[in-house]
Write a protein that holds these residues in place. Structure first.
Motif: not given
Length: 389
Positions: A352-366
């Protein structure tokens, strides 16, 4: 044949049609010949018996198991001939891989008895694929896996919810009417909800029997392995079970279990096709191709608890669930920047505490989060992905 009919009728009377697996609607039941394959214990026999009970006339239908003692003195050809002369039209054969030279005889039946419909199941997926080379263009083969979280709710708790497409899941449309807090039910499923026989009080014993039968009999028998090699396969499975997830370094792994690196890829493929592990590949072979193996998981979360026990890793469980549920309807590969990729969409799995860093450069990230009941924006609850089939 009287005993075959007697056994068939007993099984048919004991078969419930209250719950039907997802695969049922996808099968062309009118095919002259077809096969239904999948790991041990996922409900193939029950599905055949349900179809017979709901749609067939028992007077011209027969269900048999290929390991029945009848076949000690009779061949499949003999049975088909006798059944045909008695007015038989629909022959269902369970566990076909247990019958020697089954594909050759099925081919002969297909060609010699044009009015006989033959449907068969097989738990040894490897052996089925090997045999269907003789049945090419004659028999479509359908693959079935274990229960989704949605199916588990229906079968175990009589909570009936329609399947949701991936698009509907990402648009936050998933609902379980009457259930305000789905997480306790999800936790149950993760531990013991993938196999229909989870209802049995002896579930843990039965699941270990499935594992042992697959690793010690099905694979060695298919690959003509000796006993010691079969033990090494089981050792390989235990190494994967305790990893988080396992990223294969082939030479190191070969050294640990004492086999040639040249054989290791084949061994892993055998275990995968037998329904014990899942290998996640990259896109080097194309979205449907066989790219480089990036990660290896156990096939489903129930196996993690059966084999990993106190070493079961939460992150591994989450990723295993997501891949297991999504692979049925989607082509899913490893992502270069996060955990998984489906088409142009990127998915990072976490708590539940997972952040957005790893998908920051994704075309469409979830971000797919465990331990949350509802999502918003690009944050989707992990349990929602169990409603896809």
């Amino acid at each position: 044949m009287d005993r075959l009919y007697e056994n068939f009728n007993k099984l048919l009377k004991a078969t419930s049609t209250d719950f039907i697996r997802y695969k049922y609607a996808e099968i062309n039941w009118g095919s002259h010949m077809l096969g239904l394959v999948g790991p041990r214990g996922v409900g193939k026999t029950t599905m055949f018996l349900q179809h017979i009970k709901q749609n067939m006339n028992p007077k011209d239908t027969l269900y048999v198991s290929a390991d029945n003692m009848y076949f000690a003195d009779n061949s499949l050809i003999d049975l088909t001939d006798k059944f045909s002369k008695q007015g038989g039209k629909h022959l269902f054969i369970d566990e076909i891989h247990k019958y020697p030279n089954w594909s050759r005889e099925l081919k002969q039946i297909f060609d010699s008895y044009p009015d006989m419909q033959v449907l068969f199941t097989g738990s040894s997926i490897l052996d089925i694929y090997k045999g269907t080379a003789d049945l090419s263009r004659r028999a479509p083969i359908y693959e079935m896996q274990g229960l989704s979280f949605r199916e588990y709710l229906s079968m175990f708790h009589q909570i009936h919810v329609p399947a949701y497409s991936l698009e509907e899941i990402l648009e936050h449309k998933v609902e379980i009417p009457g259930i305000a807090h789905p997480l306790p039910l999800f936790a149950e499923y993760i531990r013991h909800g993938y196999y229909p026989f989870s209802k049995d009080t002896t579930f843990e014993i039965e699941l270990n029997q499935v594992i042992n039968q697959t690793m010690e009999n099905d694979i060695p028998q298919y690959a003509n392995m000796n006993v010691s090699t079969g033990r090494k396969l089981k050792q390989l499975l235990m190494i994967i079970a305790k990893s988080v997830p396992f990223k294969p370094v082939m030479q190191k792994l070969a050294d640990i279990i004492g086999v040639s690196r040249n054989y290791l890829s084949d061994y892993l493929l055998y275990i995968e096709k037998a329904g014990m592990i899942a290998q996640v590949r990259d896109d080097t072979g194309g979205i449907r191709g066989l790219g480089k193996v990036e990660k290896i998981y156990l096939d489903n979360t129930n196996l993690i608890y059966a084999l990993g026990r106190e070493n079961s890793n939460t992150g591994n469980i989450r990723e295993t669930f997501f891949y297991n549920q999504m692979r049925v309807k989607q082509d899913i590969i490893s992502s270069k920047i996060s955990d998984f990729q489906i088409g142009k969409r990127t998915f990072e799995i976490g708590g539940k505490n997972k952040g957005q860093q790893q998908i920051a450069k994704a075309q469409e990230g979830y971000i797919v989060k465990d331990d949350i009941e509802t999502g918003y924006g690009n944050i989707i609850p992990l349990w929602n992905f169990g409603m896809n089939y």
